[in-house]
Design an enzyme around this catalytic site. Structure first.
Site, PDB file in Angstrom:
ATOM      1  N   HIS A 135      -8.231  -3.086   1.396  1.00  0.00           N
ATOM      2  CA  HIS A 135      -7.475  -4.163   0.743  1.00  0.00           C
ATOM      3  C   HIS A 135      -6.465  -4.786   1.716  1.00  0.00           C
ATOM      4  CE1 HIS A 135      -9.197  -3.809  -3.238  1.00  0.00           C
ATOM      5  NE2 HIS A 135      -9.157  -2.492  -3.079  1.00  0.00           N
TER       6      HIS A 135
ATOM      7  N   HIS B 167     -15.227  -1.325  -6.438  1.00  0.00           N
ATOM      8  CA  HIS B 167     -14.713  -1.804  -5.145  1.00  0.00           C
ATOM      9  C   HIS B 167     -15.826  -2.444  -4.306  1.00  0.00           C
ATOM     10  CE1 HIS B 167     -11.878  -1.450  -1.561  1.00  0.00           C
ATOM     11  NE2 HIS B 167     -13.047  -1.622  -0.967  1.00  0.00           N
TER      12      HIS B 167
ATOM     13  N   GLU C  83     -16.503   4.595  -6.313  1.00  0.00           N
ATOM     14  CA  GLU C  83     -15.725   3.521  -6.936  1.00  0.00           C
ATOM     15  C   GLU C  83     -16.645   2.363  -7.297  1.00  0.00           C
ATOM     16  OE1 GLU C  83     -12.348   2.227  -4.620  1.00  0.00           O
ATOM     17  OE2 GLU C  83     -11.273   4.105  -4.969  1.00  0.00           O
TER      18      GLU C  83
ATOM     19  N   ALA D 232      -5.891   4.768  -0.129  1.00  0.00           N
ATOM     20  CA  ALA D 232      -5.846   4.983   1.314  1.00  0.00           C
ATOM     21  C   ALA D 232      -4.408   4.982   1.827  1.00  0.00           C
ATOM     22  CB  ALA D 232      -6.636   3.893   2.006  1.00  0.00           C
TER      23      ALA D 232
ATOM     24  N   GLN E  96       0.843  -1.198   0.000  1.00  0.00           N
ATOM     25  CA  GLN E  96       0.000   0.000   0.000  1.00  0.00           C
ATOM     26  C   GLN E  96       0.881   1.253   0.000  1.00  0.00           C
ATOM     27  OE1 GLN E  96      -3.387  -0.341   0.036  1.00  0.00           O
ATOM     28  NE2 GLN E  96      -3.828   1.826  -0.055  1.00  0.00           N
TER      29      GLN E  96
ATOM     30  N   ASP F  64     -11.396  -5.406  -5.953  1.00  0.00           N
ATOM     31  CA  ASP F  64     -11.691  -4.499  -7.055  1.00  0.00           C
ATOM     32  C   ASP F  64     -12.017  -5.392  -8.232  1.00  0.00           C
ATOM     33  OD1 ASP F  64     -11.157  -2.292  -5.533  1.00  0.00           O
ATOM     34  OD2 ASP F  64      -9.138  -1.981  -6.325  1.00  0.00           O
TER      35      ASP F  64
HETATM   36 ZN    ZN Z   1     -10.423  -1.180  -4.029  1.00  0.00          ZN
END
Ligand code: ZN
Length: 202
Positions: free
Chosen positions: A110, A168, A165, A103, A73, A117
């Site tokens: 995630h 997601h 989104e 994020a 990430q 996703d």
């Molecule tokens: Zn996502």
């Protein structure tokens, strides 16, 4: 499910967002759902079932993101910040823009292994255009039956702090997903409602 535990302790309802990081020491048992993707082992079979059922209905769901480690990430975020800086933004502006779509490490769903996703072979870009695809229509109609919710709906950015989104999806379990879907609310709003209901039934 233990009745003594508050519902928010339920792993299916783990809240991870800009204000709530992954709890310290959070560990996840991973299971592969394809060659390159893994999720929390507790949701692997149902995620596979959802994809197979869609296929039986002529709809190709393609996973483009699943479990992501906190360090991964960080790498993604650093790359995104660099992109905005290269485009002429200040460091603060670049961070603000990058975190609208990504994020902070430890703050991404995630990182829990409970989020996917999902796109489709003829629309693999993560943009609003995904909304026009058959895959989105199928997910919109069916994802909740497998316990998945559209986590960052249109018009809910002030609550989720994440832009719309359509790709997601977050596992919360079928029971919770059904209510969230029926009420067109976010996980944040649902958790507030649950808390209030607990208070009034006491
Ligand atoms: Zn996502």
């Amino acid at each position: 499910m233990s009745e003594n535990k508050p519902l928010s302790d339920n792993w299916q309802l783990a809240l991870v967002n800009s204000e709530h990081p992954l709890p310290k020491g959070y560990s996840v048992q991973l299971k592969k759902i394809s060659k390159t993707h893994q999720v929390d082992e507790r949701i692997a079979d149902i995620a596979i079932a959802m994809i197979e059922d869609a296929k039986d209905n002529g709809v190709d769901l393609l996973i483009c993101s699943s479990y992501r480690s906190v360090s991964r990430q960080q790498e993604l975020l650093d790359d995104e910040i660099d992109k905005h800086i290269t485009a002429g933004r200040t460091n603060d502006e670049a961070l603000a823009e990058a975190t609208l779509g990504l994020a902070l490490p430890g703050h991404s769903e995630h990182n829990t292994g409970l989020a996917l996703d999902i796109v489709t072979p003829n629309h693999q870009i993560l943009d609003r255009g995904f909304e026009e695809t058959e895959a989105f229509s199928w997910l919109d109609k069916n994802a909740y039956k497998y316990g998945f919710i559209l986590r960052y709906p249109k018009g809910k950015t002030p609550i989720t702090k994440i832009k719309y989104e359509p790709w997601h999806y977050r596992f919360v379990g079928r029971e919770h997903a059904t209510i969230i879907k029926e009420k067109s609310i976010t996980l944040e709003e649902y958790l507030v409602e649950l808390k209030e209901n607990t208070k009034t039934t006491k």
